[in-house]
Design a protein around this motif. Structure first.
Motif, short mmCIF file in Angstrom:
data_model
loop_
_atom_site.label_atom_id
_atom_site.label_comp_id
_atom_site.label_asym_id
_atom_site.label_seq_id
_atom_site.Cartn_x
_atom_site.Cartn_y
_atom_site.Cartn_z
N ARG A 146 0.46 -4.30 -3.25
CA ARG A 146 0.41 -5.38 -2.27
C ARG A 146 -0.38 -6.58 -2.77
O ARG A 146 -0.04 -7.73 -2.50
N ALA A 179 6.18 -4.20 -0.17
CA ALA A 179 5.19 -4.74 -1.10
C ALA A 179 5.85 -5.32 -2.34
O ALA A 179 5.47 -6.38 -2.83
N LYS A 182 7.62 -8.82 -1.80
CA LYS A 182 6.87 -10.05 -1.48
C LYS A 182 6.93 -11.06 -2.62
O LYS A 182 6.82 -12.27 -2.40
#
Length: 306
Positions: A146, A179, A182
């Motif tokens: 992340r 994650a 992104k």
């Protein structure tokens, strides 16, 4: 580009010979999905660092020696006194591998806060397999992905025996895909991985297309065994490369080696996805002709692609 491969290093215990009903002979091979990919990337000539937990026990020393021998940089690997994780391998009559794992309290799955470093935007992070799923370390891996600024690829490499509950498994996968997406990362799975996760073997490419769009991935790669591979874009475009017919010894490490071959070419030219897929297929085909995960050199892959 520096490749950082994060995940498990373990020992594959592979059957060699049945001596009697009361005794059999096994061989302990260095393994683990990310371990195999790191080894394959280094053998292909890429700057590769392995980010995993390596035990100080005898098996751990074997794993460390294997990585160093392949040219993998271990400067960010984490030494631990936890015992080395083990996988017991079974092969069917076609040489296809299945696995049963022994990992409670072992080296690969006990990531602690602070053990996973920050990476640069110029790095490429590759991770996946059971090290991203199994507690307690899975939470640390998710947080790491992340926060990273690196490019990311994620190999789902589903192992149902480690977590038989499909819904729970997919929930963990979904968090990881979020994650990865992104930064427009890449995910890869086999058609069998997808079929198990959704309990439906009718259209793995349809699911891959939906996930690429839902999670913001740049592509979702689906390997099809001997039938090759397809990269599915979120807008529905599909780039397909056929498989290569070889005399299969076993398939141990095939998917891991495919990812190394793919990434080695994709890093050079991300606009030519077809060429990257073809290099991945060639690398995987070579490893299938060998016993265990013994990835090829760049010269061997080049020769097959001529």
């Amino acid at each position: 580009m520096r490749f950082v491969v994060c995940g498990e290093a373990l020992i594959d215990l592979m059957p060699e010979e049945m001596i009697s009903p009361a005794e059999s002979r096994w061989i302990a091979r260095s393994g683990g999905g990310p371990f195999n990919t790191a080894t394959a990337l280094a053998k292909l000539g890429l700057d590769t660092r392995f980010l995993g937990r390596l035990s100080t026990d005898t098996f751990g020393r074997q794993l460390r020696s294997h990585l160093e021998g392949a040219g993998v940089d271990l400067s960010i690997a984490v030494p631990t006194e936890d015992p080395t994780s083990l996988a017991v391998v079974s092969l069917d009559t076609q040489g296809r591998a299945s696995y049963h794992f022994h990992f409670a309290g072992t080296s690969a799955f006990n990531w602690a806060p602070g053990e996973l470093p920050d990476l640069d935007a110029d790095d490429w992070l590759h991770f996946g397999s059971i090290g991203a799923i199994i507690a307690p370390g899975a939470r640390q891996v998710l947080d790491f992905v992340r926060r990273t600024d690196a490019g990311v690829s994620f190999d789902l490499n589903v192992r149902p025996s480690t977590l038989p509950d499909r819904a729970e498994y997919f929930g963990l996968i979904s968090d990881l895909l979020t994650a990865v997406g992104k930064n427009g990362g890449i995910a890869k799975a086999s058609d069998e991985d997808i079929a198990w996760l959704v309990d439906d073997d009718s259209d793995p490419l349809g699911y891959a297309e939906g996930w690429a769009a839902e999670y913001g991935l740049s592509m979702f790669i689906v390997t099809l065994g001997p039938d090759g591979v397809v990269a599915v874009k979120p807008d529905g475009r599909r780039i397909q490369v056929p498989g290569r017919r070889v005399d299969v010894v076993d398939t141990v490490g095939a998917g891991d080696t495919f990812m190394a071959g793919f990434l080695s070419a994709y890093a050079e030219d991300p606009t030519d996805v077809e060429a990257a897929l073809a290099r991945g297929v060639a690398a995987a085909a070579i490893v299938c002709t060998r016993k265990g995960a013994q990835p090829p050199t760049a010269a061997e892959v080049d020769a097959l692609l001529v």
